[in-house]
Design a protein around this motif. Sequence first.
Motif, PDB file in Angstrom:
ATOM      1  N   ILE A  98      -1.039   4.598   2.335  1.00  0.00           N
ATOM      2  CA  ILE A  98      -0.350   5.869   2.030  1.00  0.00           C
ATOM      3  C   ILE A  98      -0.185   6.060   0.531  1.00  0.00           C
ATOM      4  CG2 ILE A  98       1.774   7.169   2.360  1.00  0.00           C
ATOM      5  CD1 ILE A  98       2.077   5.825   5.069  1.00  0.00           C
ATOM      6  N   PRO A  99       0.436   5.118  -0.202  1.00  0.00           N
ATOM      7  CA  PRO A  99       0.522   5.336  -1.657  1.00  0.00           C
ATOM      8  C   PRO A  99      -0.823   5.215  -2.365  1.00  0.00           C
ATOM      9  CG  PRO A  99       1.435   3.201  -1.088  1.00  0.00           C
ATOM     10  CD  PRO A  99       1.182   3.908   0.196  1.00  0.00           C
ATOM     11  N   LEU A 100      -1.751   4.433  -1.802  1.00  0.00           N
ATOM     12  CA  LEU A 100      -3.038   4.298  -2.459  1.00  0.00           C
ATOM     13  C   LEU A 100      -3.799   5.614  -2.515  1.00  0.00           C
ATOM     14  CD1 LEU A 100      -4.403   0.868  -1.181  1.00  0.00           C
ATOM     15  CD2 LEU A 100      -3.848   1.480  -3.539  1.00  0.00           C
ATOM     16  N   GLU A 101      -3.675   6.423  -1.467  1.00  0.00           N
ATOM     17  CA  GLU A 101      -4.414   7.679  -1.474  1.00  0.00           C
ATOM     18  C   GLU A 101      -3.525   8.874  -1.819  1.00  0.00           C
ATOM     19  OE1 GLU A 101      -2.846   9.920   1.674  1.00  0.00           O
ATOM     20  OE2 GLU A 101      -4.953  10.309   1.283  1.00  0.00           O
ATOM     21  N   THR A 102      -2.340   8.584  -2.412  1.00  0.00           N
ATOM     22  CA  THR A 102      -1.415   9.652  -2.757  1.00  0.00           C
ATOM     23  C   THR A 102      -2.059  10.689  -3.657  1.00  0.00           C
ATOM     24  OG1 THR A 102       0.474   8.186  -2.525  1.00  0.00           O
ATOM     25  CG2 THR A 102       0.789  10.146  -3.856  1.00  0.00           C
ATOM     26  N   ILE A 186      -2.367   2.490  -9.247  1.00  0.00           N
ATOM     27  CA  ILE A 186      -3.796   2.371  -8.946  1.00  0.00           C
ATOM     28  C   ILE A 186      -4.362   3.716  -8.525  1.00  0.00           C
ATOM     29  CG2 ILE A 186      -5.436   1.339  -7.325  1.00  0.00           C
ATOM     30  CD1 ILE A 186      -3.750  -1.176  -7.367  1.00  0.00           C
ATOM     31  N   SER A 187      -3.617   4.472  -7.735  1.00  0.00           N
ATOM     32  CA  SER A 187      -4.104   5.765  -7.247  1.00  0.00           C
ATOM     33  C   SER A 187      -4.305   6.759  -8.382  1.00  0.00           C
ATOM     34  CB  SER A 187      -3.122   6.337  -6.218  1.00  0.00           C
ATOM     35  OG  SER A 187      -3.571   7.565  -5.711  1.00  0.00           O
ATOM     36  N   THR A 188      -3.399   6.746  -9.369  1.00  0.00           N
ATOM     37  CA  THR A 188      -3.539   7.693 -10.482  1.00  0.00           C
ATOM     38  C   THR A 188      -4.680   7.318 -11.415  1.00  0.00           C
ATOM     39  OG1 THR A 188      -1.886   6.441 -11.745  1.00  0.00           O
ATOM     40  CG2 THR A 188      -1.103   8.301 -10.437  1.00  0.00           C
ATOM     41  N   GLN A 189      -5.070   6.033 -11.443  1.00  0.00           N
ATOM     42  CA  GLN A 189      -6.114   5.598 -12.355  1.00  0.00           C
ATOM     43  C   GLN A 189      -7.464   5.399 -11.671  1.00  0.00           C
ATOM     44  OE1 GLN A 189      -5.343   5.409 -15.712  1.00  0.00           O
ATOM     45  NE2 GLN A 189      -3.417   6.245 -14.933  1.00  0.00           N
ATOM     46  N   SER A 190      -7.539   5.593 -10.356  1.00  0.00           N
ATOM     47  CA  SER A 190      -8.801   5.422  -9.627  1.00  0.00           C
ATOM     48  C   SER A 190      -9.497   6.755  -9.458  1.00  0.00           C
ATOM     49  CB  SER A 190      -8.547   4.783  -8.254  1.00  0.00           C
ATOM     50  OG  SER A 190      -7.953   3.512  -8.387  1.00  0.00           O
ATOM     51  N   SER A 192     -11.806   7.072  -6.704  1.00  0.00           N
ATOM     52  CA  SER A 192     -12.210   7.158  -5.299  1.00  0.00           C
ATOM     53  C   SER A 192     -11.258   6.303  -4.481  1.00  0.00           C
ATOM     54  CB  SER A 192     -13.655   6.680  -5.108  1.00  0.00           C
ATOM     55  OG  SER A 192     -13.776   5.307  -5.410  1.00  0.00           O
ATOM     56  N   VAL A 193     -11.114   6.663  -3.210  1.00  0.00           N
ATOM     57  CA  VAL A 193     -10.267   5.879  -2.311  1.00  0.00           C
ATOM     58  C   VAL A 193     -10.849   4.489  -2.120  1.00  0.00           C
ATOM     59  CG1 VAL A 193      -9.318   5.763   0.024  1.00  0.00           C
ATOM     60  CG2 VAL A 193      -9.429   7.954  -1.174  1.00  0.00           C
TER      61      VAL A 193
END
Length: 490
Positions: A98-102, A186-190, A192-193
């Motif tokens: 959930i937070p990873l793909e926020t 991590i989500s803001t700096q990535s 792709s999922v």
Amino acid sequence: MPLVNEGMGLRDLGKRGQRWLRGAWVIFRRDLLDILRDWRLVSPLALLLFIFPVLALLSAEAATRYMAQFGAQLVAERLLPFLALATGFLPLTVCLIIPLETFVGEKERRTLEPLLAAPVSDLQLYVGKGLAALIVPTATSLLGVTLYLLILIARRALPPEPALVLSLYGILSLHAVVMVAGAIVISTQSHSVRGANLLASFIILPLSMLLVFESSLLFWGSYRMLVIILCILLAYAVLLVRMGIALFNREQLLSAEFDTLDLRGMARGFWRALRTGDPDGLPRSGWDGLWGPIRRSGGALATLALLGLMGFALGWSLTPGIGSLPAEAILERLGPGGQNLSRSLALPLTAWGIFIHNLRAVLVNTLLGALSLGLWVAFYPVGLMGFIGMLLRMLFTIDPSLGMAGILAVLPHGLVELPAVGLAFAGALRLSLTLLTPPHPRSLRDRLLLALADWIKLLGLAIPPLLLAAWIEAHVTPHLVLGWLAARLP
């Protein structure tokens, strides 16, 4: 009239606060409803919530019956906290998606652009989406542990210890905050999922190893040590939330597509920062090349000095709690004039060996500080000066002459060594905290390169004093200590 203006200012401040909360609440409600509407996520969580506590309890009962055959039923009962932690930790790992793909998930689904165009600030957006990503994993984890404890009480009719229950809830809550805050970074700096999921191992693996250590503390009932672990987790939760706020930028989320690893560009920027004190290569004066790193690391140096003084005071004040010391027996073991101590001080210490040891300690602690987001570097002076304060207080408790000998054993080379180590550690602390600094006109890469170049310069400035301190420690300090002992002790 000033009272009226003050009242109007307070009302305006309250209205602005309500508008800010309303904007964050809109983002939070939107994301929470999207999560709860996704049956592909809610269904496995519901099954996990109701099935895994029962499986954990059945495993605990099987282990209890097996251990009872060998008369070790108490050991099996102490395994119950580990199963409770596993019951709460498993939903956290499942909900980490959930937070990873926020942010990066919405970017791939092309729903991020309208959201970023909404009339809300970056902080409102971060807080709203972060709380929505946090509440589901935390609620699932705590509900799972609560269900496990209720079933345990119903089956065993033995209420768990209140300290155990509070420890379980505290551990899992802080684990949830740390995991979610790290996943949002991590989500803001990535881009792709898939990339975000690969980087998630850097969150799950350390916390899994920490969970094993925490379960061992619960097994032995070491709640005081567990409180220290909880304080460290709280500090990391604050640091990761601060990092997420500092690195979040909606323009970067929209514009950045794919970053390439430009090693040549990084090497050129680092060389310019090392040579001129500026990653852009702007000319600087020669004096600024030496004074600039100290000036830019002045806040970190003052923080380390304050922490060192606090550590010394803490070590000094807590030492009387160890009880009275047998002064006569210790003085007899020292022998006439401290002869036994003289033999122990006659070790083959060399200035070069002491210097290499100190330099290795600086490099290792800098690396640990970078890996721990500066936390290790910040607490190292507390432990070092706390130990010195404790040792000096013990020596003064035994005999004032021994206390003065302890001061002579630390002060001559310490006056040279501590400022030099402080310079190197200040650069390391600034380098470690660069990721937590607020947005700046410079890019994050340039700030990291400048901090690394400044740390190398500060380390170069610290090497001559470290050599001098090592020489004093090897050739001056032993003679001062032995001369004082020979003159003062009977």
